[in-house]
Write a protein that holds these residues in place. Sequence first.
Motif, PDB file in Angstrom:
ATOM      1  N   THR A 314       0.846  -1.185   0.000  1.00 53.21           N
ATOM      2  CA  THR A 314       0.000   0.000   0.000  1.00 53.21           C
ATOM      3  C   THR A 314       0.884   1.238   0.000  1.00 53.21           C
ATOM      4  N   TYR A 315       0.727   2.069  -1.025  1.00 55.63           N
ATOM      5  CA  TYR A 315       1.492   3.309  -1.133  1.00 55.63           C
ATOM      6  C   TYR A 315       0.626   4.453  -0.618  1.00 55.63           C
ATOM      7  N   TYR A 352       3.597  -1.550   3.739  1.00 58.87           N
ATOM      8  CA  TYR A 352       3.107  -0.173   3.669  1.00 58.87           C
ATOM      9  C   TYR A 352       4.286   0.757   3.392  1.00 58.87           C
ATOM     10  N   VAL A 353       4.125   1.606   2.392  1.00 59.15           N
ATOM     11  CA  VAL A 353       5.153   2.571   2.011  1.00 59.15           C
ATOM     12  C   VAL A 353       4.540   3.968   2.116  1.00 59.15           C
ATOM     13  N   TYR A 354       5.218   4.857   2.857  1.00 54.90           N
ATOM     14  CA  TYR A 354       4.700   6.201   3.087  1.00 54.90           C
ATOM     15  C   TYR A 354       5.564   7.226   2.336  1.00 54.90           C
ATOM     16  N   TYR A 392       9.174   8.775   2.143  1.00 52.90           N
ATOM     17  CA  TYR A 392       9.864   9.009   0.884  1.00 52.90           C
ATOM     18  C   TYR A 392       9.469  10.363   0.300  1.00 52.90           C
ATOM     19  N   SER A 393      10.436  11.031  -0.270  1.00 50.25           N
ATOM     20  CA  SER A 393      10.190  12.290  -0.986  1.00 50.25           C
ATOM     21  C   SER A 393       9.693  11.968  -2.391  1.00 50.25           C
ATOM     22  N   PRO A 394       9.178  12.960  -3.121  1.00 52.17           N
ATOM     23  CA  PRO A 394       8.730  12.686  -4.501  1.00 52.17           C
ATOM     24  C   PRO A 394       9.814  12.061  -5.371  1.00 52.17           C
ATOM     25  N   ALA A 395      11.041  12.538  -5.230  1.00 52.69           N
ATOM     26  CA  ALA A 395      12.130  11.982  -6.047  1.00 52.69           C
ATOM     27  C   ALA A 395      12.425  10.543  -5.664  1.00 52.69           C
ATOM     28  N   GLU A 396      12.365  10.238  -4.373  1.00 54.24           N
ATOM     29  CA  GLU A 396      12.674   8.884  -3.902  1.00 54.24           C
ATOM     30  C   GLU A 396      11.586   7.895  -4.300  1.00 54.24           C
ATOM     31  N   ILE A 397      10.328   8.291  -4.177  1.00 54.06           N
ATOM     32  CA  ILE A 397       9.241   7.355  -4.496  1.00 54.06           C
ATOM     33  C   ILE A 397       9.169   7.100  -6.000  1.00 54.06           C
ATOM     34  N   LYS A 399      11.577   6.661  -7.947  1.00 50.41           N
ATOM     35  CA  LYS A 399      12.548   5.629  -8.300  1.00 50.41           C
ATOM     36  C   LYS A 399      12.021   4.229  -7.989  1.00 50.41           C
ATOM     37  N   ILE A 400      11.049   4.163  -7.079  1.00 50.81           N
ATOM     38  CA  ILE A 400      10.469   2.869  -6.700  1.00 50.81           C
ATOM     39  C   ILE A 400       9.289   2.511  -7.599  1.00 50.81           C
ATOM     40  N   ILE A 401       8.403   3.502  -7.812  1.00 52.42           N
ATOM     41  CA  ILE A 401       7.196   3.261  -8.607  1.00 52.42           C
ATOM     42  C   ILE A 401       6.674   4.584  -9.129  1.00 52.42           C
ATOM     43  N   ASP A 402       6.131   4.577 -10.332  1.00 55.12           N
ATOM     44  CA  ASP A 402       5.553   5.781 -10.923  1.00 55.12           C
ATOM     45  C   ASP A 402       4.062   5.815 -10.589  1.00 55.12           C
ATOM     46  N   LEU A 403       3.672   6.771  -9.747  1.00 51.97           N
ATOM     47  CA  LEU A 403       2.279   6.881  -9.312  1.00 51.97           C
ATOM     48  C   LEU A 403       1.590   8.117  -9.888  1.00 51.97           C
TER      49      LEU A 403
END
Length: 753
Positions: A314-315, A352-354, A392-397, A399-403
């Motif tokens: 869950t993002y 869970y990823v915040y 996670y910051s916008p730049a960090e997230i 890199k993990i997944i494009d939301l």
Amino acid sequence: MKTIYRIAKTELNTMFYSPVAWVVLVIFSIQSSWKFFDSIERFEKGQKIGQHMNNLSQIVFSGFSGLYTEMQNYLYLYVPLLTMGLISREINSGSIKLLLSSPINIKDIVLGKFLAIASYCLLFMSILGLLGVAAYFSIDNVDISFILSGLIGLYLLVCTYAAIGLFMSCLTSYQVVAAISTLVVLAGLNFIGKLWQGVDYVKDVTYFLSISGRANSMIEGLIVSKDVLYFILVSTLFIGLSIYKLQTGRDAQTTSKRVLKYTGLIAVILSLGYITSTAPLTFYKDMTRTKDKTLTKASQEIVKKIDGPITITTYVNLLDINYYMAMPYSQNQDIASFDKYSRFLPRIKMDYVYYYDTSTNVALYAQNPGLNDKQLAEKMIETQNLKLKKLYSPAEISKIIDLKAEQNRVVRTIEYNGKKTFLRMFDDLFKVPFEKEISASLKRLITTPSKIVFATGNMERSIDKNGDKNYKTGFNEITFRNSLINQGFDVASVDINAQNIPQDADIFIIADPKTELSQGAIDRINKYIEQGKNLMFLAEPETNSALATIAAKLGVSFTKQALVQESEINSPDYLVTEFSKAIDTSFIKLKKGQFPIPLLGTSGVKTNPDSGFKVTTLLQTNNQKVWEAPTGINSVSEDLKKQTSSSSVPLVVALTRNINGKSQKIIVAGDADFMGNAELSRNGSGTFQFVTDVFSWFSDYKFPIDTTRPENTDNRITVNANQVFISKMIFIGLFPLLIILSGAFILIRRNRR
């Protein structure tokens, strides 16, 4: 055991020589009977005026205001009155010294006392059982097993309350203090599940200890082993604590030894509780007639094909309006929402990823002008007192997944066997995905999703735009649970003038092109048709000439003008349609509901019997006369009535043929508006169901998932008003009076002795 029974019998005699036991029984009887017959009376009146009844067993006994639900809320008030004197009475009178100095085992004393109160609690269940018998004669085809499930849950709950009350009675010689202490402990056990839910490991312990809602599953018809074991373990814990407490009055023990015994007992109970509540060791018994608390057959067939671990991530965007649904303090409840699936898939892992990023939460930005996203996230953490391992910051997230395509909303991904798909939250009252959406996401992981491709390049309807005539609502609206993108389908578009139709397209849709198709577009469409693939062909009266070439290839044509119909309440171009009576249900399954399917501004469809396709009319005009007329007229004039009229004109037809070893399916409609945002949002219309059924047919019924259940048969009250009144007087008046007279007789007889 004989000693335990003897102590229990003595304690029961003592309880019934006190007016408290009789008063509690009378109050419980009146309260439960009043609630039950009030519901029956209300439904009997509703039935008289023609209200539709359904699933009466569950409505009367469970639900928001059912009998079991209401009585569960009062049971904790009765038990302290009954348990407050179990041991404290002995302490206050001094007889506890005789018991402790006697050869009777302390364990036998405690178990005997508990058996007595547990036996008394059976009287509560007997009263509710009598109301269940009354329901048998009051509700047609009442669900008996469902009623029994609720009784089991309530009995386990009240016995757990009794064990807690027994222990509190061991701590004081004052009965009132014991009663109040019991209420405090019960309140604590109800509240503890909300404590430290943001702290890892601790939150699992406090969530397990919480008694709040533990009986709800059984009240609603599902017996879950972890709930049953919870009641047994908690009862065992407090019975054990009671034994240890009384043993301190008989045996000389050091403080360290006492602490070790108490700590050891609590540790063993908590360990057993945690182990038995894990998914692999949890067992279920659905007591409802239609198995409402179990996955439907279609969903079970999906999960049976999954062999291996599943990861649900869950993002959570702190700036999204739905952020609270997956915060650390909500995780246990969120995990519990997948219990139906973990029952069959015990290897589900929840992560869970915040993060924070720009959201569509307009209110948040309006209430905090001048703050950027990072500042807003920091403010959220401060005001919500959040303790996150990682944000996670916008730049960090990124890199993990494009939301970005998900509008940075709270969203889940489900991963299995190297494949991944989205599971979304929705902008409706419930927010969370239901079985239909979850099963659709799971099925996408084990089968190839059906792909819908829309033609663009000639001003066709858009799946990305709002507006009455566009198609975003039904196909590509991620916030709407019934949109086909949330029901298992992939949706895309292609410029038909410049690009080939994707090879993986299962359904190609040409929706009302405003300009003539280029020769390249016609060639691509013809090639697609010759491959035997599925097509949807939607025209409008003003623009259907743009599709003439393709229509001729399919052996269809359209009326030159729109069809109009005379009506006292609707505009002339509002056609009242009906399903063709010649539809073969083995060919296409259409749910013919009670709501009409209107078509506004439509051409009639003409077919050529020699086209090579089997033609099946799906929707047609009714038997009233229709005429051809220019669009936009306000009324059917007398001159128009003199012209040639028709009836039962085909409006939506299905063309099928076998080609290249498979069945080709084509839908042709003289109206492109019926799939538009406005029509799919129209209240009291059956259009959305019709569209869903058509695409289910296109996908060979792979999607959407059919989660319908057998209809409930307990949908009728079988007693009249007079019978309800008589039953009410018996249960609310006569029955409590008999209890009062019995109590008075026993108490007076005892006093005389």
